[in-house]
Design a protein around this motif. Structure first.
Motif, PDB file in Angstrom:
ATOM      1  N   ASP A 268      40.569  41.770  40.181  1.00 35.21           N
ATOM      2  CA  ASP A 268      40.904  40.338  39.478  1.00 35.21           C
ATOM      3  C   ASP A 268      41.230  40.619  37.808  1.00 35.21           C
ATOM      4  OD1 ASP A 268      40.239  39.343  41.959  1.00 35.21           O
ATOM      5  OD2 ASP A 268      38.091  38.852  41.547  1.00 35.21           O
ATOM      6  N   GLU A 269      41.814  39.425  37.646  1.00 32.82           N
ATOM      7  CA  GLU A 269      41.990  39.631  36.047  1.00 32.82           C
ATOM      8  C   GLU A 269      40.872  39.388  35.244  1.00 32.82           C
ATOM      9  OE1 GLU A 269      44.226  35.929  35.259  1.00 32.82           O
ATOM     10  OE2 GLU A 269      42.893  34.478  36.110  1.00 32.82           O
ATOM     11  N   ILE A 270      39.722  39.113  35.725  1.00 30.13           N
ATOM     12  CA  ILE A 270      38.418  39.194  35.216  1.00 30.13           C
ATOM     13  C   ILE A 270      37.501  39.900  35.913  1.00 30.13           C
ATOM     14  CG2 ILE A 270      36.305  37.759  34.280  1.00 30.13           C
ATOM     15  CD1 ILE A 270      38.212  35.309  33.843  1.00 30.13           C
ATOM     16  N   ALA A 271      36.726  40.676  35.469  1.00 29.49           N
ATOM     17  CA  ALA A 271      36.038  41.793  36.345  1.00 29.49           C
ATOM     18  C   ALA A 271      35.000  40.951  37.223  1.00 29.49           C
ATOM     19  CB  ALA A 271      35.569  42.698  35.512  1.00 29.49           C
ATOM     20  N   PRO A 272      34.551  41.404  38.277  1.00 31.26           N
ATOM     21  CA  PRO A 272      33.447  40.803  39.153  1.00 31.26           C
ATOM     22  C   PRO A 272      32.056  40.852  38.404  1.00 31.26           C
ATOM     23  CG  PRO A 272      34.104  42.866  39.917  1.00 31.26           C
ATOM     24  CD  PRO A 272      35.294  42.561  39.009  1.00 31.26           C
ATOM     25  N   GLU A 273      31.339  39.856  38.772  1.00 32.48           N
ATOM     26  CA  GLU A 273      30.067  39.776  38.277  1.00 32.48           C
ATOM     27  C   GLU A 273      28.958  39.953  39.066  1.00 32.48           C
ATOM     28  OE1 GLU A 273      30.179  35.633  36.729  1.00 32.48           O
ATOM     29  OE2 GLU A 273      31.648  36.174  35.868  1.00 32.48           O
TER      30      GLU A 273
ATOM     31  N   PRO B  92      40.536  51.590  40.992  1.00 36.13           N
ATOM     32  CA  PRO B  92      40.233  51.126  39.469  1.00 36.13           C
ATOM     33  C   PRO B  92      38.678  50.774  39.637  1.00 36.13           C
ATOM     34  CG  PRO B  92      42.241  50.115  40.310  1.00 36.13           C
ATOM     35  CD  PRO B  92      41.684  50.932  41.227  1.00 36.13           C
ATOM     36  N   LYS B  93      38.133  50.749  38.407  1.00 32.01           N
ATOM     37  CA  LYS B  93      36.650  50.731  38.170  1.00 32.01           C
ATOM     38  C   LYS B  93      36.153  49.481  38.711  1.00 32.01           C
ATOM     39  CE  LYS B  93      36.401  49.634  33.368  1.00 32.01           C
ATOM     40  NZ  LYS B  93      35.486  48.305  33.388  1.00 32.01           N
ATOM     41  N   ASP B  94      36.896  48.235  38.692  1.00 31.50           N
ATOM     42  CA  ASP B  94      36.729  47.019  39.014  1.00 31.50           C
ATOM     43  C   ASP B  94      37.018  46.580  40.340  1.00 31.50           C
ATOM     44  OD1 ASP B  94      35.337  46.448  36.657  1.00 31.50           O
ATOM     45  OD2 ASP B  94      37.072  45.841  35.660  1.00 31.50           O
TER      46      ASP B  94
ATOM     47  N   VAL C  28      41.270  47.320  52.395  1.00 38.32           N
ATOM     48  CA  VAL C  28      41.789  46.432  51.394  1.00 38.32           C
ATOM     49  C   VAL C  28      40.783  46.425  50.132  1.00 38.32           C
ATOM     50  CG1 VAL C  28      42.905  44.269  50.711  1.00 38.32           C
ATOM     51  CG2 VAL C  28      42.940  45.204  53.103  1.00 38.32           C
ATOM     52  N   TYR C  29      41.260  46.808  48.872  1.00 39.98           N
ATOM     53  CA  TYR C  29      40.596  46.630  47.572  1.00 39.98           C
ATOM     54  C   TYR C  29      41.150  45.582  46.769  1.00 39.98           C
ATOM     55  CZ  TYR C  29      38.620  51.079  48.856  1.00 39.98           C
ATOM     56  OH  TYR C  29      38.021  52.216  49.530  1.00 39.98           O
ATOM     57  N   TYR C  30      40.439  44.828  46.093  1.00 39.51           N
ATOM     58  CA  TYR C  30      41.024  43.575  45.070  1.00 39.51           C
ATOM     59  C   TYR C  30      40.536  43.942  43.766  1.00 39.51           C
ATOM     60  CZ  TYR C  30      40.910  41.518  49.952  1.00 39.51           C
ATOM     61  OH  TYR C  30      41.147  41.166  50.985  1.00 39.51           O
TER      62      TYR C  30
ATOM     63  N   ILE D  29      47.465  59.397  37.161  1.00 42.34           N
ATOM     64  CA  ILE D  29      46.121  59.082  37.867  1.00 42.34           C
ATOM     65  C   ILE D  29      44.723  59.796  37.229  1.00 42.34           C
ATOM     66  CG2 ILE D  29      44.868  59.398  39.852  1.00 42.34           C
ATOM     67  CD1 ILE D  29      47.344  59.046  41.379  1.00 42.34           C
ATOM     68  N   GLY D  30      43.735  59.025  36.976  1.00 44.68           N
ATOM     69  CA  GLY D  30      42.733  59.590  36.221  1.00 44.68           C
ATOM     70  C   GLY D  30      42.783  59.399  34.674  1.00 44.68           C
ATOM     71  N   SER D  31      43.665  59.345  34.181  1.00 44.31           N
ATOM     72  CA  SER D  31      43.855  59.215  32.708  1.00 44.31           C
ATOM     73  C   SER D  31      44.485  57.824  31.918  1.00 44.31           C
ATOM     74  CB  SER D  31      44.400  60.340  32.022  1.00 44.31           C
ATOM     75  OG  SER D  31      45.729  60.436  32.319  1.00 44.31           O
ATOM     76  N   GLY D  32      45.515  57.622  32.956  1.00 44.27           N
ATOM     77  CA  GLY D  32      46.169  56.477  32.762  1.00 44.27           C
ATOM     78  C   GLY D  32      47.490  56.637  31.709  1.00 44.27           C
ATOM     79  N   VAL D  33      47.475  58.035  30.978  1.00 44.36           N
ATOM     80  CA  VAL D  33      48.437  58.392  30.217  1.00 44.36           C
ATOM     81  C   VAL D  33      49.486  58.174  30.659  1.00 44.36           C
ATOM     82  CG1 VAL D  33      49.419  60.061  28.820  1.00 44.36           C
ATOM     83  CG2 VAL D  33      46.833  59.913  29.010  1.00 44.36           C
ATOM     84  N   THR D  34      50.825  57.637  29.917  1.00 47.96           N
ATOM     85  CA  THR D  34      52.021  57.554  30.484  1.00 47.96           C
ATOM     86  C   THR D  34      52.834  58.781  30.365  1.00 47.96           C
ATOM     87  OG1 THR D  34      52.241  55.121  29.629  1.00 47.96           O
ATOM     88  CG2 THR D  34      54.500  56.405  29.929  1.00 47.96           C
TER      89      THR D  34
END
Length: 274
Positions: A226-231, A58-60, A222-224, A25-30
């Motif tokens: 999407d496959e494309i970031a919101p606008e 997630p930022k989006d 609930v957070y959503y 969490i925070g870096s996404g490093v595996t």
């Protein structure tokens, strides 16, 4: 899915050749859960979460701030990409949640953007001892797969950090098989259940019972993603920004007026040589 025994501050855990690999969490490093995670990654993960233990979003990721509206539906029950209320229109995702600013009727929504990741965050009532993690995970996994008929492979993770419970549902359009229920529908049924507004015929809400002990949920969000970031634009902040500017300008003008009046009352002028 697997459990990272040596690091609880991870997400998206999966098995790979007998090893449990997760994203820090925070870096996404595996990270490899068969060994200790580096101090740097652990510190970064701890800083990304709040003191209450809530996981970083997630930022989006965005919430449904509009609530209930009268939607336009396709014949197969899916949301139409463009939704309107009179002369005001907006674009939605497959969960029917607005993902653009509101515009006039000329707005173009080229396609219905898929919601691929839904994060359900719950907070249980205050209690002395934390819940048993394995019992909690089993309850929600069993409930979601049986009560809402969602294939277990779409339940990415069930995380618990007292008092927060977080469930990740992930389902790409390429993964969704014919006949599979949609994660957006599951999230809607689930949210109504925990709020005591069950959609099921018997109207019996979801009784959260962990190790034969009833657990009361105080808040569900609930957070959503999407496959494309919101606008969304920053237009909604404009009125507030203008108000701040006006207040600052008025304060400056008032200070200048006070200064001028004060100097005039004193009647003292300094003669300066050029």
């Amino acid at each position: 899915a697997c459990i990272c025994e040596k690091n609880k501050r991870v997400s998206n855990c999966r098995e790979d050749n007998g090893r449990c690999l997760c994203d820090a969490i925070g870096s996404g490093v595996t990270v490899d859960c068969t060994t200790l995670t580096s101090k740097c990654l652990l510190m970064k993960a701890e800083m990304m979460g709040s003191k209450s233990g809530r996981r970083e979003k997630p930022k989006d990721a965005f919430q449904d701030t509009d609530g209930l509206y009268d939607p336009e539906c396709e014949n197969n029950g899916a949301f139409k990409a463009k939704q309107c209320n009179g002369t005001t229109c907006w674009c939605v995702n497959t969960a029917g949640v607005r993902r653009t600013d509101k515009h006039d009727a000329d707005l173009k929504c080229n396609k219905l953007v898929r919601t691929t990741w839904i994060i359900i965050e719950m907070k249980h009532a205050e209690r002395n001892a934390p819940l048993n993690v394995e019992s909690l995970k089993k309850f929600f996994m069993d409930t979601i797969t049986s009560r809402y008929q969602l294939n277990g492979r779409y339940i990415s993770s069930v995380l618990y950090e007292k008092p927060y419970i977080t469930i990740d549902l992930k389902q790409n359009s390429s993964e969704k098989l014919f006949g599979d229920v949609d994660i957006a529908d599951v999230a809607y049924y689930f949210e109504k259940d925990v709020k005591g507004q069950s959609i099921f015929h018997n109207n019996a809400g979801l009784n959260v019972s962990i190790d034969n002990e009833e657990v009361k949920l105080e808040k569900t969000v609930v957070y959503y993603v999407d496959e494309i970031a919101p606008e969304f634009s920053m237009k909604s902040l404009t009125p507030g920004l203008i108000a701040v500017i006006v207040v600052v300008v008025i304060a400056i003008v008032a200070a200048i007026v006070v200064l001028v009046l004060t100097r005039r009352r004193k009647g003292k002028y300094v003669k300066a040589e050029v």
